[in-house]
Design a protein around this motif. Structure first.
Motif, PDB file in Angstrom:
ATOM      1  N   ILE A   1       0.810  -1.211   0.000  1.00  0.00           N
ATOM      2  CA  ILE A   1       0.000   0.000   0.000  1.00  0.00           C
ATOM      3  C   ILE A   1       0.845   1.263   0.000  1.00  0.00           C
ATOM      4  N   GLY A   2       2.127   1.134   0.234  1.00  0.00           N
ATOM      5  CA  GLY A   2       2.963   2.331   0.269  1.00  0.00           C
ATOM      6  C   GLY A   2       3.975   2.381  -0.857  1.00  0.00           C
ATOM      7  N   ALA A   3       3.718   1.683  -1.930  1.00  0.00           N
ATOM      8  CA  ALA A   3       4.707   1.578  -2.997  1.00  0.00           C
ATOM      9  C   ALA A   3       5.095   2.925  -3.579  1.00  0.00           C
ATOM     10  N   ASP A   4       4.158   3.876  -3.629  1.00  0.00           N
ATOM     11  CA  ASP A   4       4.478   5.168  -4.214  1.00  0.00           C
ATOM     12  C   ASP A   4       4.609   6.247  -3.145  1.00  0.00           C
ATOM     13  N   ALA A   5       4.937   5.829  -1.931  1.00  0.00           N
ATOM     14  CA  ALA A   5       4.946   6.760  -0.802  1.00  0.00           C
ATOM     15  C   ALA A   5       6.005   7.845  -0.941  1.00  0.00           C
ATOM     16  N   SER A   6       7.060   7.600  -1.689  1.00  0.00           N
ATOM     17  CA  SER A   6       8.131   8.583  -1.748  1.00  0.00           C
ATOM     18  C   SER A   6       8.002   9.528  -2.939  1.00  0.00           C
ATOM     19  N   SER A   7       6.811   9.696  -3.479  1.00  0.00           N
ATOM     20  CA  SER A   7       6.600  10.603  -4.605  1.00  0.00           C
ATOM     21  C   SER A   7       6.981  12.020  -4.211  1.00  0.00           C
ATOM     22  N   THR A   8       7.689  12.701  -5.101  1.00  0.00           N
ATOM     23  CA  THR A   8       8.062  14.082  -4.835  1.00  0.00           C
ATOM     24  C   THR A   8       7.724  14.941  -6.034  1.00  0.00           C
ATOM     25  N   SER A   9       7.514  16.224  -5.764  1.00  0.00           N
ATOM     26  CA  SER A   9       7.240  17.156  -6.848  1.00  0.00           C
ATOM     27  C   SER A   9       8.560  17.544  -7.508  1.00  0.00           C
ATOM     28  N   SER A  10       8.478  18.305  -8.595  1.00  0.00           N
ATOM     29  CA  SER A  10       9.699  18.727  -9.293  1.00  0.00           C
ATOM     30  C   SER A  10      10.590  19.593  -8.420  1.00  0.00           C
ATOM     31  N   SER A  11      10.017  20.224  -7.379  1.00  0.00           N
ATOM     32  CA  SER A  11      10.827  21.057  -6.484  1.00  0.00           C
ATOM     33  C   SER A  11      11.456  20.248  -5.357  1.00  0.00           C
ATOM     34  N   GLY A  12      11.221  18.919  -5.348  1.00  0.00           N
ATOM     35  CA  GLY A  12      11.814  18.073  -4.324  1.00  0.00           C
ATOM     36  C   GLY A  12      10.978  17.944  -3.063  1.00  0.00           C
ATOM     37  N   VAL A  13       9.829  18.605  -3.014  1.00  0.00           N
ATOM     38  CA  VAL A  13       8.940  18.511  -1.856  1.00  0.00           C
ATOM     39  C   VAL A  13       8.079  17.265  -2.019  1.00  0.00           C
ATOM     40  N   PRO A  14       7.952  16.429  -0.962  1.00  0.00           N
ATOM     41  CA  PRO A  14       7.156  15.211  -1.126  1.00  0.00           C
ATOM     42  C   PRO A  14       5.688  15.529  -1.392  1.00  0.00           C
ATOM     43  N   THR A  15       5.088  14.780  -2.329  1.00  0.00           N
ATOM     44  CA  THR A  15       3.654  14.916  -2.589  1.00  0.00           C
ATOM     45  C   THR A  15       2.878  13.851  -1.823  1.00  0.00           C
ATOM     46  N   LYS A  16       3.593  12.784  -1.420  1.00  0.00           N
ATOM     47  CA  LYS A  16       3.010  11.731  -0.597  1.00  0.00           C
ATOM     48  C   LYS A  16       4.042  11.287   0.428  1.00  0.00           C
ATOM     49  N   VAL A  17       3.544  10.883   1.583  1.00  0.00           N
ATOM     50  CA  VAL A  17       4.396  10.266   2.589  1.00  0.00           C
ATOM     51  C   VAL A  17       3.696   8.995   3.061  1.00  0.00           C
ATOM     52  N   ARG A  18       4.438   8.149   3.723  1.00  0.00           N
ATOM     53  CA  ARG A  18       3.844   6.975   4.369  1.00  0.00           C
ATOM     54  C   ARG A  18       4.156   7.100   5.847  1.00  0.00           C
ATOM     55  N   ALA A  19       3.173   6.816   6.681  1.00  0.00           N
ATOM     56  CA  ALA A  19       3.370   6.970   8.119  1.00  0.00           C
ATOM     57  C   ALA A  19       2.611   5.910   8.890  1.00  0.00           C
ATOM     58  N   SER A  20       3.105   5.675  10.095  1.00  0.00           N
ATOM     59  CA  SER A  20       2.414   4.856  11.083  1.00  0.00           C
ATOM     60  C   SER A  20       2.123   5.758  12.264  1.00  0.00           C
ATOM     61  N   HIS A  21       1.124   5.394  13.053  1.00  0.00           N
ATOM     62  CA  HIS A  21       0.851   6.213  14.233  1.00  0.00           C
ATOM     63  C   HIS A  21       0.315   5.363  15.371  1.00  0.00           C
ATOM     64  N   LEU A  22       0.394   5.941  16.554  1.00  0.00           N
ATOM     65  CA  LEU A  22      -0.180   5.357  17.755  1.00  0.00           C
ATOM     66  C   LEU A  22      -1.163   6.396  18.267  1.00  0.00           C
ATOM     67  N   LEU A  23      -2.445   6.049  18.311  1.00  0.00           N
ATOM     68  CA  LEU A  23      -3.514   6.969  18.708  1.00  0.00           C
ATOM     69  C   LEU A  23      -4.045   6.595  20.080  1.00  0.00           C
ATOM     70  N   ILE A  24      -4.122   7.571  20.969  1.00  0.00           N
ATOM     71  CA  ILE A  24      -4.794   7.395  22.247  1.00  0.00           C
ATOM     72  C   ILE A  24      -5.969   8.373  22.276  1.00  0.00           C
TER      73      ILE A  24
END
Length: 196
Positions: A72-95
């Motif tokens: 599900i995170g295969a394209d997580a490291s997509s970046t724009s032409s300016s080098g800013v990520p357009t997608k990230v992949r993350a995990s979280h712990l919610l309370i």
């Protein structure tokens, strides 16, 4: 109310798998209702045990996607032409706490703790993670109030506008492998780890 002997869910409810989110969810076979949270009246102790044995076994820390099928995170490291990520992949712990948008979870049908109590719980979890005793993914699989607990807290890849703003801003500001301090959203209090 009677519950299913193996899952702890109340009558007519079953666990199904969302292909779009790659996560289990709850479905009422009579009414057609579906929910990410267990229906009220379920045996949460039995359900927690069932979910831990059936869904958390493949949850791994880091970037390993050991579940069958697609990553599900295969394209997580997509970046724009300016080098800013357009997608990230993350995990979280919610309370969650009693003032959360939906004060219930797969662990508890009615969450009554205060925000301060939730913060204290999350601070203790954060200390264990930062000391190296346990990873965020390992802890999320048993302690997170989000249905993503079944995948070690993994939310997959997401772009701007797909998450609550506070969560999104924190996730996009992290470097890969970095863990946030406590982030507050309408859902509750989070620790976020950017994984890709």
């Amino acid at each position: 109310m009677s519950t299913s002997s193996n899952t702890g869910l109340i009558a007519n409810w079953e666990i199904r798998h969302s292909r779009s989110r790659n996560l289990p969810y709850y479905f009422n076979s009579v009414t057609g209702e579906s929910s990410w949270e267990p229906p009220f009246g379920s045996d949460t102790t039995k359900l927690q045990h069932y979910m831990a044995t059936q869904y958390s076994g493949s949850a791994q820390s880091g970037n390993n996607n050991t579940g069958g099928g697609q990553s599900i995170g295969a394209d997580a490291s997509s970046t724009s032409s300016s080098g800013v990520p357009t997608k990230v992949r993350a995990s979280h712990l919610l309370i969650k706490h009693r003032d959360s948008r939906r004060p219930s979870s797969w662990k508890e049908s009615n969450i009554t703790r205060t925000k301060d109590e939730s913060r204290a719980i999350l601070l203790a979890h954060e200390a264990r993670i930062r000391s190296g005793q346990i990873t965020l993914g390992q802890l999320a699989s048993t302690e997170s109030d989000c249905s993503s607990a079944r995948k070690g807290g993994d939310l997959g890849a997401f772009g701007r506008g797909e998450m609550q703003k506070e969560f999104e801003d924190a996730a996009f500001s992290l470097k890969v492998g970095e863990i946030s301090s406590i982030v507050e959203t309408g859902s509750g209090l989070h620790l976020i780890e950017r994984t890709a």
